[in-house]
Design an enzyme around this catalytic site. Structure first.
Site, PDB file in Angstrom:
ATOM      1  CB  CYS A   1      -0.929  -0.003   1.217  1.00 37.58           C
ATOM      2  SG  CYS A   1      -1.805   1.548   1.407  1.00 37.58           S
TER       3      CYS A   1
ATOM      4  CB  CYS B   1      -3.079   2.567  -1.747  1.00 43.47           C
ATOM      5  SG  CYS B   1      -3.446   0.844  -1.409  1.00 43.47           S
TER       6      CYS B   1
ATOM      7  CE  LYS C   1      -4.538   4.105  -6.412  1.00 46.56           C
ATOM      8  NZ  LYS C   1      -5.109   2.792  -6.315  1.00 46.56           N
TER       9      LYS C   1
ATOM     10  CE1 TYR D   1     -10.356  -1.919  -6.450  1.00 48.17           C
ATOM     11  CE2 TYR D   1     -10.707  -4.161  -7.215  1.00 48.17           C
ATOM     12  CZ  TYR D   1     -11.018  -3.125  -6.350  1.00 48.17           C
ATOM     13  OH  TYR D   1     -11.977  -3.306  -5.396  1.00 48.17           O
TER      14      TYR D   1
ATOM     15  CD  GLU E   1      -6.774   2.038  -9.128  1.00 51.44           C
ATOM     16  OE1 GLU E   1      -7.707   2.180  -8.342  1.00 51.44           O
ATOM     17  OE2 GLU E   1      -5.637   1.706  -8.753  1.00 51.44           O
TER      18      GLU E   1
ATOM     19  CG  HIS F   1     -29.432  22.018  -5.426  1.00 51.25           C
ATOM     20  ND1 HIS F   1     -29.468  21.147  -6.491  1.00 51.25           N
ATOM     21  CD2 HIS F   1     -29.646  23.256  -5.928  1.00 51.25           C
ATOM     22  CE1 HIS F   1     -29.716  21.833  -7.598  1.00 51.25           C
ATOM     23  NE2 HIS F   1     -29.826  23.111  -7.290  1.00 51.25           N
TER      24      HIS F   1
ATOM     25  CD  GLU G   1     -28.841  17.967  -6.144  1.00 54.65           C
ATOM     26  OE1 GLU G   1     -29.896  18.311  -5.610  1.00 54.65           O
ATOM     27  OE2 GLU G   1     -28.092  18.773  -6.737  1.00 54.65           O
TER      28      GLU G   1
HETATM   29  P1  NDP Z   1      -7.305  -8.197 -10.687  1.00 59.13           P
HETATM   30  O1  NDP Z   1      -7.419  -9.602 -10.253  1.00 59.13           O
HETATM   31  O2  NDP Z   1      -8.264  -7.198 -10.217  1.00 59.13           O
HETATM   32  O3  NDP Z   1      -7.270  -8.139 -12.280  1.00 59.13           O
HETATM   33  C1  NDP Z   1      -6.431  -8.946 -13.032  1.00 59.13           C
HETATM   34  C2  NDP Z   1      -6.765  -8.720 -14.484  1.00 59.13           C
HETATM   35  O4  NDP Z   1      -5.839  -9.408 -15.286  1.00 59.13           O
HETATM   36  C3  NDP Z   1      -8.152  -9.226 -14.844  1.00 59.13           C
HETATM   37  O5  NDP Z   1      -8.706  -8.334 -15.771  1.00 59.13           O
HETATM   38  C4  NDP Z   1      -7.844 -10.583 -15.477  1.00 59.13           C
HETATM   39  O6  NDP Z   1      -8.791 -10.961 -16.443  1.00 59.13           O
HETATM   40  C5  NDP Z   1      -6.533 -10.283 -16.164  1.00 59.13           C
HETATM   41  N1  NDP Z   1      -5.711 -11.480 -16.342  1.00 59.13           N
HETATM   42  C6  NDP Z   1      -5.391 -12.423 -15.424  1.00 59.13           C
HETATM   43  N2  NDP Z   1      -4.592 -13.368 -15.971  1.00 59.13           N
HETATM   44  C7  NDP Z   1      -4.405 -13.014 -17.263  1.00 59.13           C
HETATM   45  C8  NDP Z   1      -3.691 -13.575 -18.346  1.00 59.13           C
HETATM   46  N3  NDP Z   1      -3.012 -14.715 -18.207  1.00 59.13           N
HETATM   47  N4  NDP Z   1      -3.722 -12.952 -19.539  1.00 59.13           N
HETATM   48  C9  NDP Z   1      -4.427 -11.801 -19.681  1.00 59.13           C
HETATM   49  N5  NDP Z   1      -5.121 -11.219 -18.704  1.00 59.13           N
HETATM   50  C10 NDP Z   1      -5.116 -11.811 -17.495  1.00 59.13           C
HETATM   51  O7  NDP Z   1      -5.801  -7.827 -10.312  1.00 59.13           O
HETATM   52  P2  NDP Z   1      -5.023  -6.462 -10.247  1.00 59.13           P
HETATM   53  O8  NDP Z   1      -3.622  -6.867 -10.502  1.00 59.13           O
HETATM   54  O9  NDP Z   1      -5.628  -5.408 -11.099  1.00 59.13           O
HETATM   55  O10 NDP Z   1      -5.213  -6.025  -8.743  1.00 59.13           O
HETATM   56  C11 NDP Z   1      -5.014  -6.958  -7.672  1.00 59.13           C
HETATM   57  C12 NDP Z   1      -5.882  -6.614  -6.496  1.00 59.13           C
HETATM   58  O11 NDP Z   1      -5.322  -5.503  -5.808  1.00 59.13           O
HETATM   59  C13 NDP Z   1      -7.305  -6.177  -6.847  1.00 59.13           C
HETATM   60  O12 NDP Z   1      -8.167  -7.241  -7.066  1.00 59.13           O
HETATM   61  C14 NDP Z   1      -7.673  -5.379  -5.632  1.00 59.13           C
HETATM   62  O13 NDP Z   1      -8.144  -6.263  -4.650  1.00 59.13           O
HETATM   63  C15 NDP Z   1      -6.365  -4.758  -5.221  1.00 59.13           C
HETATM   64  N6  NDP Z   1      -6.275  -3.341  -5.661  1.00 59.13           N
HETATM   65  C16 NDP Z   1      -7.146  -2.420  -5.158  1.00 59.13           C
HETATM   66  C17 NDP Z   1      -7.095  -1.101  -5.552  1.00 59.13           C
HETATM   67  C18 NDP Z   1      -8.068  -0.109  -4.993  1.00 59.13           C
HETATM   68  O14 NDP Z   1      -8.639  -0.368  -3.952  1.00 59.13           O
HETATM   69  N7  NDP Z   1      -8.300   1.024  -5.659  1.00 59.13           N
HETATM   70  C19 NDP Z   1      -6.113  -0.647  -6.526  1.00 59.13           C
HETATM   71  C20 NDP Z   1      -5.265  -1.682  -7.011  1.00 59.13           C
HETATM   72  C21 NDP Z   1      -5.353  -2.973  -6.583  1.00 59.13           C
HETATM   73  P3  NDP Z   1     -10.173 -11.700 -16.046  1.00 59.13           P
HETATM   74  O15 NDP Z   1     -11.092 -10.627 -15.564  1.00 59.13           O
HETATM   75  O16 NDP Z   1     -10.610 -12.279 -17.355  1.00 59.13           O
HETATM   76  O17 NDP Z   1      -9.827 -12.718 -15.034  1.00 59.13           O
END
Ligand code: NDP
Length: 451
Positions: free
Chosen positions: A42, A47, A50, A177, A181, A434, A439
């Site tokens: 984080c 976080c 970022k 995410y 982002e 408002h 709202e």
């Molecule tokens: P996520 O699990 O959210 O997303 C991973 C993405 O990668 C998905 O779109 C997935 O597709 C895709 N993917 C996975 N494997 C492959 C592959 N072999 N080839 C192509 N695409 C693939 O992981 P993130 O890394 O984005 O984030 C991890 C976690 O960190 C989040 O789930 C969240 O819990 C946390 N986080 C929270 C934030 C916040 O609160 N603002 C900010 C950043 C992270 P598919 O959908 O098809 O599985």
């Protein structure tokens, strides 16, 4: 049997540091080992940096809008090294704060890698061995790349904060995410951003209407988003990397970033040897009290792959201390967790998506999408969404989804009402503020659909 410590924590991220501090404040003798920087994902590579990059990336459009509001201003160039210097100074400061929190509360720290020797013994990379009545594993997770030709050349979110120069173009793989982002951040900073997502729509699992709007707005902002598309292979060439996509594309990008998920940090930690069960992704399997099958060993945060969010890890750490040190068994409450995705615009969400709620019970859907005043005045076509999912039987709000600038701030407050079990009528009898975007959440009178 006497132990060196009442509690030994492995991992100095948000969850581990909180548990160590609170246990020590209650009188426990506590130690913590961290082999990298204190603050964890984080603070050091997630976080915090970022969000600072989100702020940095929003200035160009703010300056454009300022002109529409009558100001004579012009954006100059973005000085990445200057920003990066300040960013890392801030992270150093925060790491110092984390270290001070531990030392001022009497937690002994080891800047070393720790692994389990048995259910009560920690072996440190310094060669020392320490015993503890309880062990808490809070070792977090790390980005993973898919196994495909050339993937070793790609960066992950860990590397982005350390780039010496910003590339002119980048391909981001993923639709979660992190991918969404960073697509927004880097687009805002002036890079040509292409994003490949293998599925039909980004942000799988979230409300379909909400993620649809985020994706439309991302495209409108200039992100070259390709849905139903994945990378097949990449190779270094002059000026970057040549990437072949499943859509038949063959392009050169200066950088390629994988945001394809994260894996728990459980390798080579002696966990299975000590009897701790790991799940399919390598996560530590725990019960509702964060206890593993080995009674003295607990785990919290991303290493357990439950809900991978900083505030959740912190709450899991607090519940662990309450359970183990205050004789007050406290299960972790993972229900109705509000969360925000810092895309542009942001998405804030709590509770069930329309699709998930529909599967559960009869619902009413209240939704409105409109051009917000501030951006419309500046001549932008941006749209926002305010959406409520209501149970027909209990009238409770089952889900609230906001896509709008500031949605993260809004959903924190809406989340309180939803967590308290507010009904649609509770929202209705709350007076509107408002003129605001939110709202609309208390003025939507007629459902757009029932299901
Ligand atoms: P996520 O699990 O959210 O997303 C991973 C993405 O990668 C998905 O779109 C997935 O597709 C895709 N993917 C996975 N494997 C492959 C592959 N072999 N080839 C192509 N695409 C693939 O992981 P993130 O890394 O984005 O984030 C991890 C976690 O960190 C989040 O789930 C969240 O819990 C946390 N986080 C929270 C934030 C916040 O609160 N603002 C900010 C950043 C992270 P598919 O959908 O098809 O599985």
């Amino acid at each position: 049997m006497t132990f060196d410590y009442d509690l030994f924590v492995i991992g100095g991220g948000s969850g581990g540091v909180r548990a160590a501090r609170v246990a020590a404040q209650g009188g426990a003798k506590v130690a913590l080992a961290e082999d990298d920087r204190y603050g964890g994902t984080c603070v050091i590579r997630g976080c915090v940096p970022k969000k600072l990059m989100v702020f940095a990336s929003e200035f160009p459009s703010a300056i454009e809008d300022a002109q529409s509001y009558g100001w004579t201003v012009h954006a100059g160039g973005f000085d990445w090294p200057a920003f990066q210097g300040k960013l890392h100074a801030e992270l150093d400061r925060l790491e110092g704060v984390y270290r001070t929190i531990l030392s001022s509360n009497g937690v002994e720290t080891y800047d070393a890698r720790a692994k389990l020797a048995d259910a009560h013994t920690i072996e440190l990379s310094t060669g020392e061995r320490k015993t503890a009545k309880h062990i808490l594993v809070a070792s977090g997770g790390q980005p993973v790349k898919p196994d495909l030709p050339g993937a070793e050349h790609a960066i992950t979110s860990n590397d982005i904060f350390h780039l010496e120069t910003l590339p002119k173009s980048i391909l981001i793989i993923g639709g979660g995410y992190i991918a969404c982002e960073f697509a927004g951040i880097l687009n805002g900073l002036g890079l040509q951003v292409t994003q490949f997502y293998r599925g039909a729509q980004i942000l799988r699992g979230f409300d379909e209407e909400a993620r649809g709007l985020v994706s439309e707005e991302m495209i409108q902002n200039g992100i070259n988003l390709h849905l139903g598309t994945n990378i097949m292979e990449m190779e270094p060439v002059d000026g970057g990397y040549r990437v072949k996509g499943t859509n038949g594309s063959d392009n050169v990008f200066e950088k390629v970033m994988f945001a394809t998920g994260r894996a728990p940090n459980t390798r080579d930690m002696g966990l299975e040897e000590a009897g701790v069960q790991l799940g399919r992704k390598g996560e530590i399997v725990v019960d509702e009290y964060s206890q593993t099958g080995v009674p003295s060993i607990y785990a919290i945060g991303d290493v357990t792959d439950r809900v991978n969010l900083t505030p959740v890890a912190i709450r899991e750490g607090m519940a662990f201390v309450e359970t183990v040190f205050n004789a007050n068994p406290t299960p972790v409450d993972h229900d109705l967790i509000p969360t925000a995705i810092f895309t542009q615009p942001e998405m804030g969400t709590v509770g069930l998506s329309e699709e998930a709620a529909r599967e559960q019970e009869p619902i009413e859907v209240y939704a409105t999408s409109f051009k917000p005043m501030q951006q419309a005045f500046a001549g932008r076509n941006d749209r926002v969404l305010m959406k409520l999912i209501v149970s027909q039987a209990t009238r409770k709000i089952l889900g609230c989804h906001i896509v709008a600038p500031g949605a993260g701030e809004m959903i924190q407050l809406a989340g309180i009402a939803v967590k308290m079990g507010a009904t649609k009528e509770d929202f209705d009898r709350t007076c509107a503020v408002h003129p605001t975007m939110s709202e609309e959440l208390v003025t939507m009178k007629t459902p757009v659909r029932t299901a």
